[in-house]
Design an enzyme around this catalytic site. Structure first.
Site, PDB file in Angstrom:
ATOM      1  N   SER A   7       0.847  -1.202   0.000  1.00 58.99           N
ATOM      2  CA  SER A   7       0.000   0.000   0.000  1.00 58.99           C
ATOM      3  C   SER A   7       0.875   1.242   0.000  1.00 58.99           C
ATOM      4  O   SER A   7       1.648   1.478   0.933  1.00 58.99           O
ATOM      5  CB  SER A   7      -0.909   0.015   1.233  1.00 58.99           C
ATOM      6  N   HIS A  32      -1.076  -1.388  -4.207  1.00 52.07           N
ATOM      7  CA  HIS A  32      -2.380  -1.120  -3.584  1.00 52.07           C
ATOM      8  C   HIS A  32      -2.540   0.383  -3.417  1.00 52.07           C
ATOM      9  O   HIS A  32      -1.734   1.045  -2.769  1.00 52.07           O
ATOM     10  CB  HIS A  32      -2.426  -1.827  -2.228  1.00 52.07           C
ATOM     11  N   ASP A  34      -4.912   3.301  -2.116  1.00 54.22           N
ATOM     12  CA  ASP A  34      -6.021   3.580  -1.200  1.00 54.22           C
ATOM     13  C   ASP A  34      -6.647   4.932  -1.486  1.00 54.22           C
ATOM     14  O   ASP A  34      -6.022   5.967  -1.269  1.00 54.22           O
ATOM     15  CB  ASP A  34      -5.513   3.571   0.249  1.00 54.22           C
ATOM     16  N   MET A  36      -9.397   7.565  -0.391  1.00 56.10           N
ATOM     17  CA  MET A  36     -10.227   7.914   0.779  1.00 56.10           C
ATOM     18  C   MET A  36     -10.860   9.281   0.566  1.00 56.10           C
ATOM     19  O   MET A  36     -10.188  10.210   0.115  1.00 56.10           O
ATOM     20  CB  MET A  36      -9.350   7.970   2.030  1.00 56.10           C
ATOM     21  N   HIS A  65      -8.300   0.463  -4.040  1.00 59.69           N
ATOM     22  CA  HIS A  65      -9.214   0.231  -2.909  1.00 59.69           C
ATOM     23  C   HIS A  65     -10.002   1.515  -2.649  1.00 59.69           C
ATOM     24  O   HIS A  65      -9.466   2.469  -2.103  1.00 59.69           O
ATOM     25  CB  HIS A  65      -8.366  -0.180  -1.684  1.00 59.69           C
ATOM     26  N   MET A  67     -12.327   3.645  -0.705  1.00 60.11           N
ATOM     27  CA  MET A  67     -12.985   3.840   0.592  1.00 60.11           C
ATOM     28  C   MET A  67     -13.782   5.136   0.470  1.00 60.11           C
ATOM     29  O   MET A  67     -13.399   6.177   1.013  1.00 60.11           O
ATOM     30  CB  MET A  67     -11.940   3.912   1.704  1.00 60.11           C
ATOM     31  N   MET A 136     -11.078  -6.507   5.496  1.00 59.89           N
ATOM     32  CA  MET A 136     -10.321  -5.508   6.254  1.00 59.89           C
ATOM     33  C   MET A 136      -9.949  -6.101   7.609  1.00 59.89           C
ATOM     34  O   MET A 136     -10.803  -6.608   8.334  1.00 59.89           O
ATOM     35  CB  MET A 136     -11.148  -4.234   6.459  1.00 59.89           C
ATOM     36  N   GLY A 141      -9.154   3.471   7.061  1.00 57.68           N
ATOM     37  CA  GLY A 141      -8.942   4.909   7.265  1.00 57.68           C
ATOM     38  C   GLY A 141      -7.486   5.301   7.445  1.00 57.68           C
ATOM     39  O   GLY A 141      -7.073   6.343   6.964  1.00 57.68           O
ATOM     40  N   GLY A 143      -3.210   3.874   7.804  1.00 62.85           N
ATOM     41  CA  GLY A 143      -2.172   2.852   7.826  1.00 62.85           C
ATOM     42  C   GLY A 143      -1.591   2.777   9.236  1.00 62.85           C
ATOM     43  O   GLY A 143      -1.880   3.626  10.076  1.00 62.85           O
ATOM     44  N   GLY A 144      -0.803   1.746   9.467  1.00 64.32           N
ATOM     45  CA  GLY A 144      -0.073   1.656  10.721  1.00 64.32           C
ATOM     46  C   GLY A 144      -0.865   1.180  11.926  1.00 64.32           C
ATOM     47  O   GLY A 144      -0.404   1.289  13.060  1.00 64.32           O
ATOM     48  N   ASP A 174      -6.109  -6.675   4.443  1.00 68.53           N
ATOM     49  CA  ASP A 174      -5.550  -5.317   4.444  1.00 68.53           C
ATOM     50  C   ASP A 174      -5.627  -4.731   5.851  1.00 68.53           C
ATOM     51  O   ASP A 174      -6.719  -4.574   6.399  1.00 68.53           O
ATOM     52  CB  ASP A 174      -6.383  -4.471   3.459  1.00 68.53           C
ATOM     53  N   GLY A 196       1.332  -1.944   4.014  1.00 72.99           N
ATOM     54  CA  GLY A 196       1.827  -0.579   3.882  1.00 72.99           C
ATOM     55  C   GLY A 196       3.101  -0.406   4.684  1.00 72.99           C
ATOM     56  O   GLY A 196       4.213  -0.476   4.149  1.00 72.99           O
ATOM     57  N   SER A 197       2.926  -0.230   5.972  1.00 75.25           N
ATOM     58  CA  SER A 197       4.061   0.054   6.857  1.00 75.25           C
ATOM     59  C   SER A 197       5.142  -1.010   6.795  1.00 75.25           C
ATOM     60  O   SER A 197       6.333  -0.684   6.739  1.00 75.25           O
ATOM     61  CB  SER A 197       3.591   0.172   8.309  1.00 75.25           C
TER      62      SER A 197
END
Ligand code: DX5
Ligand code: ZN
Length: 213
Positions: A7, A32, A34, A36, A65, A67, A136, A141, A143-144, A174, A196-197
Site C-alpha cells: 500500500s 495497492h 487507497d 479515501m 481500494h 474507501m 479488512m 482509514g 495505515g499503521g 488489508d 503498507g508500513s
C-alpha cells in the site's frame, strides 16, 4: 500463489512513481492504491488524477481500494484512470451486484470489501460476481494500525465457501500485515496480502516483501 500488494499510503508520496518502481523490481505483484474521501472514512488520500499520472510511469497491476461513499458514481472513472482491480465497500454501495457487473463489463477485475463489523455471510450471495474479496483486518482509514485477529474466522469462512462452490476468487487482507500476521492470514485462506508500513517503512523493501511471502 501468494500475491503481495504494497500500500503506497506508507511510501514517500512526493516520490510516488519511484516508490512504485522499487516495489515492482522487488517482486510485488501489484500496487495497492487507497482512495479515501473523508466521508466513508475519516481521512483523505488521493483520487483519479494521481492514479492517472502514476499509470504513465508504471506497468504494475493497480489494485485500487475505494474507501468512498457512492462508489457507483466513480468506479468507471477509476478504470479509465488505469485501475486494473477496483475494490469498493459493500457497506457503501447501493447495489453491489450491479456494481460488480459494471466493473467487469468495463474490463477491470471486480472486488468487494467488508469492514471488521460486517460478516462474511453477508457477501456470500455476491461471490460468483467477484474476482476478489477484501477482508479488512483493521478499521479502514489509516495505515499503521494493529491487526485484528478476530477477522481470521471470517477469512476462513470465505475460503470454505469459495472452495465449496468451486469458485476462483482471491481473498485479500488489508491492515496490520507483517511477517507474523501474514502467516496467520495465509493459514486462514488469504492469498493476496496488502502491506503498507511493513514494506515501505523497511530499509530493504525486497527483504520485507520476501518475508511476507
Ligand atoms: C487502511 C488502508 C490500508 C493501509 C494499510 O484503511 O486500506 O491499505 O494502507 O496499512 P498498514 O499495512 O500499515 O496497516
Ligand atoms: Zn487498503
Amino acid at each position: 500463489m501468494i500475491k503481495i500488494s504494497p500500500s503506497v499510503l506508507a511510501c514517500d508520496l512526493s516520490r510516488l512513481a519511484d516508490e512504485v518502481g522499487v516495489i515492482e523490481r522487488a517482486g510485488a505483484e501489484m500496487a495497492h492504491l487507497d482512495v479515501m474521501d473523508g466521508c466513508f472514512v475519516p481521512n483523505m488520500s488521493f483520487g483519479m488524477p494521481v492514479i492517472e499520472a502514476l499509470r504513465r510511469h508504471s506497468g504494475i497491476i493497480f489494485d485500487v481500494h475505494l474507501m468512498i461513499v457512492e462508489p457507483e458514481k466513480y468506479a468507471e472513472r477509476f478504470i479509465d484512470a488505469g485501475a486494473d482491480i477496483v475494490t469498493f465497500h459493500y457497506e457503501a454501495a447501493k447495489d453491489s451486484a450491479a456494481l460488480l457487473d459494471l466493473i467487469r463489463s468495463k474490463g477491470a477485475k471486480a472486488a468487494i470489501s467488508i469492514k471488521p463489523k460486517t460478516s462474511a455471510q453477508e457477501i456470500f450471495h455476491l461471490l460468483d460476481k467477484c474476482d476478489m474479496v477484501l477482508v479488512m483486518t483493521v478499521e479502514p482509514g489509516y495505515g499503521g494500525q494493529s491487526f485484528m485477529p478476530d477477522m481470521l474466522p471470517k477469512i476462513k469462512a470465505l475460503r470454505e465457501e469459495i472452495e465449496r462452490r468451486g469458485l476462483n476468487v482471491d481473498i485479500e487482507v488489508d491492515g496490520g500485515i507483517n511477517p507474523e500476521t501474514a502467516k496467520l492470514v495465509k493459514e486462514a485462506g488469504a492469498n493476496v496480502l496488502v502491506a503498507g508500513s511493513s514494506v515501505f517503512k523497511a530499509e530493504d523493501r525486497k527483504a520485507a516483501i520476501d518475508a511476507l511471502r
